[in-house]
Each structure stands twice: as structure tokens, then as C-alpha cells.
Design a protein around this motif. Structure first.
Motif, PDB file in Angstrom:
ATOM      1  N   ASN A  63       0.815  -1.203   0.000  1.00  0.00           N
ATOM      2  CA  ASN A  63       0.000   0.000   0.000  1.00  0.00           C
ATOM      3  C   ASN A  63       0.856   1.264   0.000  1.00  0.00           C
ATOM      4  N   ILE A  64       1.935   1.227   0.781  1.00  0.00           N
ATOM      5  CA  ILE A  64       2.851   2.374   0.822  1.00  0.00           C
ATOM      6  C   ILE A  64       3.441   2.643  -0.556  1.00  0.00           C
ATOM      7  N   LEU A  65       3.877   1.568  -1.213  1.00  0.00           N
ATOM      8  CA  LEU A  65       4.494   1.730  -2.532  1.00  0.00           C
ATOM      9  C   LEU A  65       3.479   2.179  -3.572  1.00  0.00           C
ATOM     10  N   MET A  66       2.261   1.667  -3.499  1.00  0.00           N
ATOM     11  CA  MET A  66       1.239   2.098  -4.442  1.00  0.00           C
ATOM     12  C   MET A  66       0.909   3.579  -4.258  1.00  0.00           C
ATOM     13  N   GLN A  67       0.845   4.020  -3.011  1.00  0.00           N
ATOM     14  CA  GLN A  67       0.610   5.436  -2.740  1.00  0.00           C
ATOM     15  C   GLN A  67       1.779   6.285  -3.220  1.00  0.00           C
ATOM     16  N   LEU A  68       2.982   5.749  -3.051  1.00  0.00           N
ATOM     17  CA  LEU A  68       4.167   6.460  -3.516  1.00  0.00           C
ATOM     18  C   LEU A  68       4.170   6.583  -5.034  1.00  0.00           C
ATOM     19  N   LEU A  69       3.768   5.524  -5.704  1.00  0.00           N
ATOM     20  CA  LEU A  69       3.662   5.581  -7.162  1.00  0.00           C
ATOM     21  C   LEU A  69       2.665   6.636  -7.610  1.00  0.00           C
ATOM     22  N   GLN A  70       1.611   6.790  -6.848  1.00  0.00           N
ATOM     23  CA  GLN A  70       0.589   7.767  -7.203  1.00  0.00           C
ATOM     24  C   GLN A  70       1.080   9.193  -6.986  1.00  0.00           C
ATOM     25  N   SER A  71       1.846   9.406  -5.918  1.00  0.00           N
ATOM     26  CA  SER A  71       2.263  10.767  -5.581  1.00  0.00           C
ATOM     27  C   SER A  71       3.572  11.173  -6.247  1.00  0.00           C
ATOM     28  N   ASN A  72       4.487  10.219  -6.455  1.00  0.00           N
ATOM     29  CA  ASN A  72       5.786  10.543  -7.053  1.00  0.00           C
ATOM     30  C   ASN A  72       6.317   9.303  -7.763  1.00  0.00           C
ATOM     31  N   GLN A  73       5.898   9.127  -8.989  1.00  0.00           N
ATOM     32  CA  GLN A  73       6.210   7.909  -9.730  1.00  0.00           C
ATOM     33  C   GLN A  73       7.706   7.752  -9.971  1.00  0.00           C
TER      34      GLN A  73
END
Length: 343
Positions: A63-73
Motif C-alpha cells: 500500500n505504501i508503494l502504491m501510494q508512492l507511485l501515485q504521488s511521485n512515480q
């Protein structure tokens, strides 16, 4: 409605799928953070398993990585596609595993001691949970019941059962901690020693007790000031004319200092220039209106007595000793435990 957020405490909610547009390769990298080579069991604690699935759910890496991808790919790609990034992920997993191990040891110890949460305690805990949900989401009982059913529960009772099924270990650990830290005591001698060795903490600046009368219009303030100068009682004038919240107690604001926070600087500076019994020579204008100010008492700078601060010192020392006692207790459990980690 933020109800889902408030019911995240239930593990089933963690199965929600995030729909986030990302590059195919990065999305695949996220899904492969746990590979076929990853062991099924992350650790054994006195023979009890902590599964990798439990660790992944607790750590929430995906979940952390998916959120990170969304905010700063771009940054997420570096984390996912470099050795250094993978090392960061692995160290984070290890950190969360240590927390799970500690929690497992505490749960085991609580059960070993026969600690239980009574039906009365569970009812009180659940009532607090329900009241929090209603307050945070502005719901009445019927609306909350409907919202719970919208989350997939047949009834409030089913939600209650799931709530305790997913959180009982945490409540047991809390009761264990209370059992450990409640043994901590702070003696008068310890408090006195702290007071003697930390005099700087208890120094006080010069203080003046201040009263005021607040007006919306300068002309009215000047009229009342003239009455006071002609002998009218300040406190009675405050009760009769002040528009401020202290009017009922004669305008008394209590003691203030030259660096008092929370007071308008213009008001504070004007008050600190007055002597005891003296009234401001003219209305003092601030963002709140026009003030007539009077100083009614004075305290010299000094050191607060031990009697004044003893309860404060004991509370501070008790918190410190309780934290240390529980930390020592946890370290003792870890030293005596058989722990096997597969990460």
C-alpha cells in the motif's frame, strides 16, 4: 463520509483494492515485493509463527508503494528498481517484524498471566468506539447501524464480534502494561531530589495580576475611564460595561508575565508598565477593541516552592519511570525468549 477510515481497525477493510494508474513495470514490481523465494514464516517466537502474510499486512509495504507511485512515480521507480531501494524496503520489513515479535511476546505473557478483558470492560470499550464513530461522522444510532451494514456486516453485534476478534490482543497488551507500570512509585525524597537539582525549571518571572474592561468604542471607554478616575469601582464598572468574557468576575485576567503567550502584545506591554493599583491613563487599543487596564497584585521573580510543584514533579518522574519499567520488562521478555527470524 469517513466511516471506512474509522473502521480501518478491522482487518477485512485492508483487503480493499486501490485503483491507481501506474506504469505497468512499476505496478508489477510492487506486486513482486514478496516473491516465491520469500519464506512463508517470517519468524518463530517461542514456537509461535509470525507468517509473512501477517508481516506484510502489518507493514503495509504494498500500500505504501502504491501510494508512492501515485504521488511521485519517479521516486517510486528508484525505490522499486534499484538495489538500494530494495534494501530500504527490506530494512523497513525487518523493523516492522521486530515490532510484531515484541507484540507477540507481550500477548504470550498476558495469556500466561491469565489476563482477560471482562464483559463489562468490552462493553465499555465498544461503547467508546461506537460513540467515536457517531461523533466523527455525525450519525445517530440508526444511521450508524445502516453504515455498518453497508460495510458488509449483518448487524452491530457481528461488527462488535469482528472488532474484538481483531483487537483483543491489543487490549490484553494494554492491560499487561498497566499491570507492570502501576507498580511504579515516586517517593517524596525522589521528588525533592529532582527539585533540588533542577531549580532552573522552577524559576518564575515577575508577575502582575491584571484586570480589564473591554469596549467596542473608544468614546465609551473614555467615559467609563473618567468615572473610574472619579472614584467608581473598577470591578463594578467591568461587570456593568465590559464586552469581554471576564466581565462577570470584575475583569480579572489573573497573573501575567512580560513574555506571556496568548495575550495581545500591545495589551501585555501596557499592563506590565503599570504599578499595583494603577489604571491605564487612556484606553489601550488592540484587535479586540479598547481596554481600560488595572494592575491589582504583584509577584516578584523567584523560584516556585517545592510544595507548589511537587505533584507536577511526581507526575513527570512517574511517567519516566513507567516508560523505563515497561522497556526493561520487554527487554527481559526478549532475552528469555526463543526467537528465530527468517528475514
Amino acid at each position: 463520509m469517513n466511516l471506512k477510515k474509522n473502521i480501518l481497525i478491522i482487518s477485512a477493510i485492508m483487503l480493499l483494492v486501490l485503483s491507481i494508474p501506474v506504469m505497468a513495470q512499476d505496478a508489477q514490481d510492487v506486486s513482486e515485493t514478496v516473491t516465491e523465494e520469500t519464506p512463508e514464516v517470517a519468524a518463530y517466537v517461542n514456537g509461535e509463527e509470525i507468517s509473512m502474510q501477517e508481516l506484510e499486512q502489518f507493514a503495509g509495504v504494498r500500500n505504501i508503494l502504491m501510494q508512492l507511485l501515485q504521488s511521485n512515480q519517479e521516486f517510486a521507480s528508484v525505490i522499486l528498481q534499484t538495489e538500494a531501494g530494495q534494501n530500504v524496503i527490506e530494512e523497513f520489513r525487518k523493523l516492522k517484524l521486530e515490532q510484531l515479535i515484541t507484540n507477540e511476546l507481550l500477548v504470550q505473557e498476558a495469556k500466561k498471566r491469565g489476563i482477560e478483558v471482562s464483559n463489562e470492560e468490552m462493553n465499555n470499550i465498544f461503547d467508546q468506539q461506537v460513540n467515536a464513530l457517531k461523533q466523527q461522522n455525525n450519525l445517530n444510532d440508526d444511521q450508524l447501524e445502516q453504515a455498518i451494514q453497508n460495510q458488509g456486516f449483518d448487524s452491530m453485534d457481528q461488527y462488535k464480534n469482528m472488532f474484538f476478534e481483531n483487537n483483543m490482543n491489543g487490549f490484553l497488551v494494554n492491560k499487561l502494561r498497566e499491570e507492570i507500570v502501576n507498580k511504579v512509585e515516586v517517593s517524596d525524597a525522589e521528588a525533592q531530589e529532582f527539585y533540588n537539582n533542577n531549580q532552573e525549571q522552577f524559576k518564575t518571572a515577575e508577575q502582575k495580576r491584571v484586570s480589564h474592561i473591554l469596549f467596542d468604542e473608544k468614546e465609551k471607554a473614555e467615559e467609563v475611564l473618567a468615572e473610574i478616575n472619579n472614584g467608581a469601582d473598577f470591578a463594578e464598572m467591568a461587570k456593568e460595561h465590559s464586552t469581554g468574557p471576564t466581565s462577570e468576575n470584575g475583569g480579572d485576567l489573573g497573573f501575567i508575565t512580560a513574555d506571556e503567550r496568548g495575550l495581545d502584545a500591545t495589551f501585555r506591554d501596557a499592563a506590565m508598565k503599570l504599578n499595583v493599583g494603577e489604571v491605564s491613563s487612556e484606553p489601550v487599543e488592540t484587535q479586540f477593541g479598547f481596554h481600560i487596564i488595572k494592575v491589582t497584585d504583584f509577584r516578584e521573580a523567584g523560584v516556585r516552592s517545592f510544595e507548589e510543584v511537587s505533584s507536577q514533579i511526581k507526575s513527570q518522574l512517574r511517567n519516566q519511570k513507567q516508560s523505563q519499567a515497561f522497556q526493561d520488562f520487554v527487554e527481559g521478555l526478549r532475552e528469555a525468549a526463543e526467537i528465530e527470524k527468517n528475514l
